[in-house]
Design a protein around this motif. Structure first.
Motif, PDB file in Angstrom:
ATOM      1  N   VAL A   1       0.841  -1.200   0.000  1.00  0.00           N
ATOM      2  CA  VAL A   1       0.000   0.000   0.000  1.00  0.00           C
ATOM      3  C   VAL A   1       0.882   1.258   0.000  1.00  0.00           C
ATOM      4  CG1 VAL A   1      -1.731   1.318   1.301  1.00  0.00           C
ATOM      5  CG2 VAL A   1      -1.937  -1.149   1.121  1.00  0.00           C
ATOM      6  N   ALA A   2       1.881   1.295   0.874  1.00  0.00           N
ATOM      7  CA  ALA A   2       2.773   2.459   0.944  1.00  0.00           C
ATOM      8  C   ALA A   2       3.450   2.700  -0.398  1.00  0.00           C
ATOM      9  CB  ALA A   2       3.814   2.253   2.046  1.00  0.00           C
ATOM     10  N   GLU A   3       3.901   1.631  -1.047  1.00  0.00           N
ATOM     11  CA  GLU A   3       4.551   1.735  -2.359  1.00  0.00           C
ATOM     12  C   GLU A   3       3.584   2.301  -3.391  1.00  0.00           C
ATOM     13  OE1 GLU A   3       7.247   1.730  -5.343  1.00  0.00           O
ATOM     14  OE2 GLU A   3       7.637   1.550  -3.193  1.00  0.00           O
ATOM     15  N   THR A   4       2.330   1.846  -3.362  1.00  0.00           N
ATOM     16  CA  THR A   4       1.308   2.348  -4.289  1.00  0.00           C
ATOM     17  C   THR A   4       1.136   3.852  -4.121  1.00  0.00           C
ATOM     18  OG1 THR A   4       0.180   0.210  -4.174  1.00  0.00           O
ATOM     19  CG2 THR A   4      -1.085   2.046  -5.064  1.00  0.00           C
ATOM     20  N   ARG A   6       3.366   5.929  -2.974  1.00  0.00           N
ATOM     21  CA  ARG A   6       4.589   6.593  -3.469  1.00  0.00           C
ATOM     22  C   ARG A   6       4.495   6.783  -4.980  1.00  0.00           C
ATOM     23  NH1 ARG A   6       7.289   4.020   0.667  1.00  0.00           N
ATOM     24  NH2 ARG A   6       7.753   2.131  -0.526  1.00  0.00           N
ATOM     25  N   VAL A   7       3.992   5.764  -5.676  1.00  0.00           N
ATOM     26  CA  VAL A   7       3.820   5.838  -7.124  1.00  0.00           C
ATOM     27  C   VAL A   7       2.799   6.921  -7.486  1.00  0.00           C
ATOM     28  CG1 VAL A   7       2.997   4.579  -9.178  1.00  0.00           C
ATOM     29  CG2 VAL A   7       4.530   3.452  -7.545  1.00  0.00           C
ATOM     30  N   ILE A   8       1.685   6.959  -6.746  1.00  0.00           N
ATOM     31  CA  ILE A   8       0.637   7.959  -6.984  1.00  0.00           C
ATOM     32  C   ILE A   8       1.221   9.363  -6.805  1.00  0.00           C
ATOM     33  CG2 ILE A   8      -1.537   8.935  -6.096  1.00  0.00           C
ATOM     34  CD1 ILE A   8      -2.263   5.976  -5.302  1.00  0.00           C
ATOM     35  N   GLN A   9       1.965   9.568  -5.716  1.00  0.00           N
ATOM     36  CA  GLN A   9       2.585  10.872  -5.431  1.00  0.00           C
ATOM     37  C   GLN A   9       3.495  11.277  -6.598  1.00  0.00           C
ATOM     38  OE1 GLN A   9       2.483  12.913  -2.291  1.00  0.00           O
ATOM     39  NE2 GLN A   9       3.367  14.346  -3.736  1.00  0.00           N
ATOM     40  N   MET A  70      -6.739  -2.647  -7.469  1.00  0.00           N
ATOM     41  CA  MET A  70      -7.412  -1.592  -8.225  1.00  0.00           C
ATOM     42  C   MET A  70      -6.396  -0.655  -8.872  1.00  0.00           C
ATOM     43  SD  MET A  70     -10.685   0.544  -6.856  1.00  0.00           S
ATOM     44  CE  MET A  70      -9.918   1.980  -6.133  1.00  0.00           C
ATOM     45  N   PHE A  71      -5.363  -0.253  -8.105  1.00  0.00           N
ATOM     46  CA  PHE A  71      -4.389   0.693  -8.636  1.00  0.00           C
ATOM     47  C   PHE A  71      -3.357   0.057  -9.560  1.00  0.00           C
ATOM     48  CE2 PHE A  71      -6.292   3.721  -5.886  1.00  0.00           C
ATOM     49  CZ  PHE A  71      -6.002   4.940  -6.451  1.00  0.00           C
ATOM     50  N   THR A  72      -3.303  -1.286  -9.605  1.00  0.00           N
ATOM     51  CA  THR A  72      -2.398  -1.939 -10.547  1.00  0.00           C
ATOM     52  C   THR A  72      -3.174  -2.472 -11.757  1.00  0.00           C
ATOM     53  OG1 THR A  72      -2.551  -3.966  -9.226  1.00  0.00           O
ATOM     54  CG2 THR A  72      -0.630  -2.564  -8.850  1.00  0.00           C
ATOM     55  N   GLY A  73      -4.468  -2.138 -11.814  1.00  0.00           N
ATOM     56  CA  GLY A  73      -5.271  -2.489 -12.978  1.00  0.00           C
ATOM     57  C   GLY A  73      -5.831  -3.904 -12.971  1.00  0.00           C
ATOM     58  N   LYS A  74      -5.684  -4.634 -11.848  1.00  0.00           N
ATOM     59  CA  LYS A  74      -6.184  -6.015 -11.789  1.00  0.00           C
ATOM     60  C   LYS A  74      -7.643  -6.083 -11.329  1.00  0.00           C
ATOM     61  CE  LYS A  74      -1.694  -8.162 -11.038  1.00  0.00           C
ATOM     62  NZ  LYS A  74      -0.717  -7.172 -10.549  1.00  0.00           N
ATOM     63  N   LEU A  75      -8.161  -4.963 -10.823  1.00  0.00           N
ATOM     64  CA  LEU A  75      -9.555  -4.917 -10.363  1.00  0.00           C
ATOM     65  C   LEU A  75     -10.150  -3.588 -10.815  1.00  0.00           C
ATOM     66  CD1 LEU A  75     -11.891  -6.033  -8.522  1.00  0.00           C
ATOM     67  CD2 LEU A  75     -10.813  -4.811  -6.634  1.00  0.00           C
ATOM     68  N   LYS A  76     -11.208  -3.665 -11.619  1.00  0.00           N
ATOM     69  CA  LYS A  76     -11.856  -2.436 -12.095  1.00  0.00           C
ATOM     70  C   LYS A  76     -12.658  -1.815 -10.950  1.00  0.00           C
ATOM     71  CE  LYS A  76     -11.850  -2.952 -16.995  1.00  0.00           C
ATOM     72  NZ  LYS A  76     -10.456  -2.610 -17.069  1.00  0.00           N
ATOM     73  N   PRO A  77     -12.508  -0.487 -10.738  1.00  0.00           N
ATOM     74  CA  PRO A  77     -13.240   0.181  -9.659  1.00  0.00           C
ATOM     75  C   PRO A  77     -14.750  -0.041  -9.731  1.00  0.00           C
ATOM     76  CG  PRO A  77     -11.570   1.641 -10.537  1.00  0.00           C
ATOM     77  CD  PRO A  77     -11.590   0.420 -11.423  1.00  0.00           C
TER      78      PRO A  77
END
Length: 102
Positions: A1-4, A6-9, A70-77
């Protein structure tokens, strides 16, 4: 989660902030759960752990595992929401804007 987060930021831009104008709060359960946020309203934006610096426009509740999917594209929101894995409170139009950004 923390890594995700960091990527978003790292992916944020002033253009995203200008076009979105929303603050998102995530209530995550499970590993690395807790309160996280994405601020696309203030200056050049920010993301991280804890409550957002200003009141959230949208609060999303889900498991940390589903959040990463969701943020890696494996689950559609949309699928997550319809299957009950994602709960949304607040401004639905802004929630849809975040989906486009993903």
């Amino acid at each position: 989660v923390a890594e995700t987060f960091r990527v978003i930021q790292g992916a944020m831009s002033e253009e995203y902030v200008r076009t979105t104008q929303g603050v998102y709060q995530f209530e995550l359960s499970g590993d690395e759960g807790g309160t996280w946020y994405i601020d696309l309203k203030t200056k050049s934006g920010s993301a991280g752990f804890g409550k957002p610096p200003v009141t959230a426009d949208v609060v999303m509740s889900m498991s940390s595992t589903d959040f990463v999917k969701m943020f890696t594209g494996k689950l559609k929101p949309t699928m997550a929401f319809m299957s009950g894995k994602l709960r949304i409170k607040g401004n639905m139009a802004l929630a849809i804007k975040l989906e486009k950004m993903l």
